[in-house]
Scaffold this active site. Structure first.
Site, PDB file in Angstrom:
ATOM      1  N   GLY A  15      -7.111  -7.499   9.327  1.00 47.89           N
ATOM      2  CA  GLY A  15      -8.051  -6.645  10.072  1.00 47.89           C
ATOM      3  C   GLY A  15      -8.847  -5.664   9.241  1.00 47.89           C
ATOM      4  N   HIS A 113     -18.021 -14.930   7.689  1.00 47.78           N
ATOM      5  CA  HIS A 113     -17.429 -16.059   6.977  1.00 47.78           C
ATOM      6  C   HIS A 113     -17.554 -15.801   5.473  1.00 47.78           C
ATOM      7  CE1 HIS A 113     -16.174 -20.169   6.244  1.00 47.78           C
ATOM      8  NE2 HIS A 113     -17.103 -20.205   5.305  1.00 47.78           N
ATOM      9  N   GLU A 146     -21.308 -23.788  18.943  1.00 47.18           N
ATOM     10  CA  GLU A 146     -20.286 -24.832  19.032  1.00 47.18           C
ATOM     11  C   GLU A 146     -20.064 -25.551  17.701  1.00 47.18           C
ATOM     12  OE1 GLU A 146     -20.309 -27.464  22.397  1.00 47.18           O
ATOM     13  OE2 GLU A 146     -21.232 -25.916  23.652  1.00 47.18           O
ATOM     14  N   ASP A 149     -19.158 -22.610  11.941  1.00 46.00           N
ATOM     15  CA  ASP A 149     -19.782 -22.006  10.744  1.00 46.00           C
ATOM     16  C   ASP A 149     -21.237 -22.452  10.545  1.00 46.00           C
ATOM     17  OD1 ASP A 149     -17.363 -20.740  10.224  1.00 46.00           O
ATOM     18  OD2 ASP A 149     -16.665 -22.284   8.855  1.00 46.00           O
TER      19      ASP A 149
HETATM   20  C1  GRF Z   1     -12.302 -12.291   5.683  1.00 46.61           C
HETATM   21  O1  GRF Z   1     -12.425 -12.783   4.385  1.00 46.61           O
HETATM   22  C2  GRF Z   1     -13.353 -12.888   6.583  1.00 46.61           C
HETATM   23  O2  GRF Z   1     -14.542 -13.176   5.927  1.00 46.61           O
HETATM   24  C3  GRF Z   1     -12.705 -14.162   7.046  1.00 46.61           C
HETATM   25  O3  GRF Z   1     -11.335 -13.871   7.168  1.00 46.61           O
HETATM   26  C4  GRF Z   1     -11.008 -12.759   6.331  1.00 46.61           C
HETATM   27  C5  GRF Z   1     -10.410 -11.738   7.234  1.00 46.61           C
HETATM   28  O4  GRF Z   1      -9.955 -10.613   6.536  1.00 46.61           O
HETATM   29  N1  GRF Z   1     -13.300 -14.629   8.270  1.00 46.61           N
HETATM   30  P1  GRF Z   1      -9.634  -9.303   7.350  1.00 46.61           P
HETATM   31  O5  GRF Z   1      -8.606  -9.670   8.400  1.00 46.61           O
HETATM   32  O6  GRF Z   1     -10.898  -8.802   7.965  1.00 46.61           O
HETATM   33  O7  GRF Z   1      -9.063  -8.338   6.344  1.00 46.61           O
END
Ligand code: GRF
Length: 205
Positions: A15, A113, A146, A149
């Site tokens: 998080g 992402h 849908e 990414d």
């Molecule tokens: C991050 O690298 C984000 O880009 C990807 O998952 C990871 C989550 O990290 N979707 P966090 O839980 O926000 O620390």
């Protein structure tokens, strides 16, 4: 205080992006407030961070719905409606959404992402970037559609890939940029302003 959109953040783990969004939303001039954090995982460390920030949290564990992904999402949807949420940020949410939730919230779900999409969709993006011999790596905030990414890109940030980088060192460098990018893009998105391209990290190393 200016008008704030009520947003929810969906997490599965650490998080840290959620935390960056919470910090941004705490500023009076930021056009959103975090009104709900939902995790599919009881053990997500981010739940404690959200609780510490006095944000309502809900754990909606997908295991209790077996293979019925839509039933899981119906419960998420109900929680979002109950909190009058108007936009959703996925932040390390490790479930692929079904058309049910995506269509109910069309154009209102954002995701971050860890790659320069459309390069390296899916998992293990840092390893893929190193293996491909990339000299730069990055992150993308996009609208969730849908096609996993592949939704419209709202903003990107890049970092250099250094000669001795490991997955870990590269991920760590990139994460700092994620934390800057996501709030900035969310702000622009809600204000209907232009997408961001951040090349500072590349120039400054
Ligand atoms: C991050 O690298 C984000 O880009 C990807 O998952 C990871 C989550 O990290 N979707 P966090 O839980 O926000 O620390």
């Amino acid at each position: 205080m200016s008008f704030k959109e009520r947003i929810a953040i969906l997490i599965s783990g650490r998080g840290s992006n959620m935390d960056a969004l919470i910090a941004a939303c705490a500023k009076p001039s930021f056009p959103a407030s975090v009104e709900l954090v939902i995790s599919n995982n009881h053990d997500a460390a981010g739940l404690d961070t959200a609780r510490d920030a006095c944000i309502p949290t809900q754990v909606i564990d997908h295991h209790q719905f077996g293979k019925d992904r839509q039933a899981h999402e119906r419960q998420i949807d109900a929680a979002l409606q109950a909190h009058n949420i108007s936009a959703i940020c996925l932040a390390g949410y490790m479930r692929i959404l079904t058309p049910f939730l995506i269509n109910n919230w069309e154009g209102k779900i954002l995701n971050i992402h860890p790659s320069i999409l459309p390069l390296f969709p899916g998992l293990d993006t840092h390893a893929k970037a190193i293996k491909a011999g990339m000299k730069v790596h990055g992150c993308t905030v996009h609208i969730v559609t849908e096609d996993m990414d592949q939704g419209p890109i709202l903003g990107q940030a890049v970092v250099p890939v250094l000669p001795n980088d490991t997955e870990h060192s590269l991920a760590k460098r990139l994460l700092k940029q994620e934390h800057l990018l996501y709030p900035q893009v969310l702000k622009n998105f809600l204000r209907k302003e232009e997408p961001d391209i951040n090349v500072d990290a590349l120039i400054n190393g």
